[in-house]
Design an enzyme around this catalytic site. Sequence first.
Site, PDB file in Angstrom:
ATOM      1  N   SER B 159       0.890  -1.224   0.102  1.00  0.00           N
ATOM      2  CA  SER B 159      -0.084  -0.172  -0.175  1.00  0.00           C
ATOM      3  C   SER B 159       0.824   1.219   0.102  1.00  0.00           C
ATOM      4  CB  SER B 159      -0.876  -0.051   1.149  1.00  0.00           C
ATOM      5  OG  SER B 159      -1.956   0.908   1.223  1.00  0.00           O
ATOM      6  N   ASP B 324      -8.657  -6.585  -4.407  1.00  0.00           N
ATOM      7  CA  ASP B 324      -8.494  -5.514  -3.796  1.00  0.00           C
ATOM      8  C   ASP B 324      -9.171  -4.373  -4.812  1.00  0.00           C
ATOM      9  OD1 ASP B 324      -7.274  -3.048  -3.008  1.00  0.00           O
ATOM     10  OD2 ASP B 324      -5.080  -3.693  -2.954  1.00  0.00           O
ATOM     11  N   HIS B 357      -7.725  -5.509  -0.108  1.00  0.00           N
ATOM     12  CA  HIS B 357      -6.557  -4.584   0.045  1.00  0.00           C
ATOM     13  C   HIS B 357      -5.521  -5.296   1.336  1.00  0.00           C
ATOM     14  CE1 HIS B 357      -3.925  -1.250  -0.292  1.00  0.00           C
ATOM     15  NE2 HIS B 357      -3.942  -1.047   0.702  1.00  0.00           N
ATOM     16  N   ASP B 358      -6.398  -5.862   2.353  1.00  0.00           N
ATOM     17  CA  ASP B 358      -5.657  -6.187   3.443  1.00  0.00           C
ATOM     18  C   ASP B 358      -4.830  -7.643   2.979  1.00  0.00           C
ATOM     19  OD1 ASP B 358      -6.062  -4.495   5.455  1.00  0.00           O
ATOM     20  OD2 ASP B 358      -7.636  -5.896   6.405  1.00  0.00           O
TER      21      ASP B 358
END
Lengths: 380, 380
Positions: B159, B324, B357-358
């Site tokens: 990220s 994501d 996204h995690d």
Amino acid sequence: MRLFLDLEMSGIGIVSAQRAHFTQPLKLKGGSVLPAFELVYETYGTLNAAKSNAILVCHALSGNHHLAGHTADNPANIGWWDNIIGPGRPLDTDRFFVVGVNNLGGCHGSTGPASTNPATDKPWGADFPVVTVEDWVESQARLADQLGIDAWAAVMGGSLGGMQALQWSLSFPERIRHALVIAAAPKLSAENIAFNEVARQAILTDPDFHGGHFYEHGVLPLRGLRLARMLGHITYLSDNQMAEKFGRRLRPGAGSYGFDVEFEIESYLRYQGDKFAGVFDANTYLRMTRALDYFDPALDFEDDLARALARARAKFLIVAFSTDWRFSPARSRELVHAMVHNGQAVAYAEIDSVHGHDSFLMDEPHYHAIIDTYLKRATP
Amino acid sequence: MRLFLDLEMSGIGIVSAQRAHFTQPLKLKGGSVLPAFELVYETYGTLNAAKSNAILVCHALSGNHHLAGHTADNPANIGWWDNIIGPGRPLDTDRFFVVGVNNLGGCHGSTGPASTNPATDKPWGADFPVVTVEDWVESQARLADQLGIDAWAAVMGGSLGGMQALQWSLSFPERIRHALVIAAAPKLSAENIAFNEVARQAILTDPDFHGGHFYEHGVLPLRGLRLARMLGHITYLSDNQMAEKFGRRLRPGAGSYGFDVEFEIESYLRYQGDKFAGVFDANTYLRMTRALDYFDPALDFEDDLARALARARAKFLIVAFSTDWRFSPARSRELVHAMVHNGQAVAYAEIDSVHGHDSFLMDEPHYHAIIDTYLKRATP
């Protein structure tokens, strides 16, 4: 002046709201009882002698009864679905009698949290009950009774309005001939509920909310409502459209390396948030989002949507928009599949549109042509 | 006790942070100058004699320097990327010397808004400058100097951490041999900025924020930070995963038709928001999101990403995750296409994962195998 003339020529023209009183108590799904209530509504076109040409338009989260035309005092106060309603428009007022109603619990004139609670002579505030889609349909049926309408030619709406159209086909199968369910879903996803929850928490934790009794404190939870609306707007637009409309464009004077507006999108969201917070009621917002969360006609049918919809007798038009990520086409297709499974009459249109969830409000020629064609075949 | 033993046996074990002082003023991209600053960092493994086996791991929005192992006082205080760092793990501490650093402007020990402003002897608060990805890389280069590391074997991160790895390849082309850019993007979209802006407005409009000088008022803008985190969590998870993990499951005792927790997802978000608001600094949160907004290496190259990246000399591994939607695989592919266009060395992996996204934080075997294989071939 020019604007005014155009409207007079092409659209509905001047409209004014009416008010219906209901003195029969209304038992709500949540268990409480409203002893009496009022609904504010507008109508366009003429109800025919057989009373068979009436279309009910249900509104979404922040909508109201003012669908088309403009108010006498303000030519710019044009109804939110004016582009689809009027002589020669898809909801052709030369043929149909169109009714718009402000939902119970709303903040545009119908009985809601800002109304006076007869038990206390003060505003209901937090004590106004949570209303559901089923409750709205029930209250709208009372309005139909009062207007002498046994069955609607059609009930239609976008988003939460589409859910009401669907619920009409389930609550009163014999009183609705067509249901037009646009940009809706058979129930909210966890992500949909999550967005609603953040919006609600913004309002509930605003110190000016005062547990929902802000009216008596002479303040408004503007900060919370503004955040809720900003967040809502992100989910109404498509990622692509946002990119096209705003991109990463910097505002004039940007480059301050601070937290003032630097990007156009920030300016847009703040403007939308401020505008909305000044005119909408926070208690209504909470209730509208909760009605969305609770809507789930399949819940009592072990999550079997086809079984849940089996009792509907209406013909359906389901419309979805390609870039709608709030209620994506896949969600509309759940409805279509269940109806096809049941052998019910259903037409489905998936419209290519850049406008995301907001597409249902937009002047999309292909979309309007579909509504137009569908309603032309629906003989009053 | 069992947990403690497992950790001792398989992982890094007990770690403690170190602190580096920098007395040379740091000129920031925004124009202001930090007269002096400190960075808190942790290291794992041993720096070899040639000082050629060092990997810098950059953290994301809410991360810090504590990557792996646990602190002596708390066996449960395990580093956020412990699953990837340790003997025999993808960042193999038998081969590599791994460095984690808390970013400048952070709230875990490095100089930041809660630190004392030497000019006033009070906390910096709102006066702490907005720092950028470029500034972080500059400050991290000072740390490399102090550690005697001429060039990193690799710089990596997920990220916002991935953006720092990318920026390293641009700011110091000769000081980084590999850049591992995971779940990142070459710049934020308008929608990404929009989410950041709502989070910032939640903090900025919290009455307890006091224009960023809340430290002196003895209060914390907990409400704003909690909302920001709740919103963040929606964007970190995938829609599918949220559906699987929470669905529309009602909490025990639900059905109250009110605004308390009714659905599991509400409970989850409130818990995450409360937990975060109690430990994170609001001024840091504002700055981390602004650093994300401003990151745009192609801005000075007429939006031509290939030209912007041309000066990089590192080899790249770009990793993206299928679900994501914050930084979708399409955003990673923008980087890959630009690098391929330039004839630069780039490997790309798109991992099927349900975690949105995690995913970059998760124990995904395929993902870890790719990092492992890539780093095994990257001879220190």
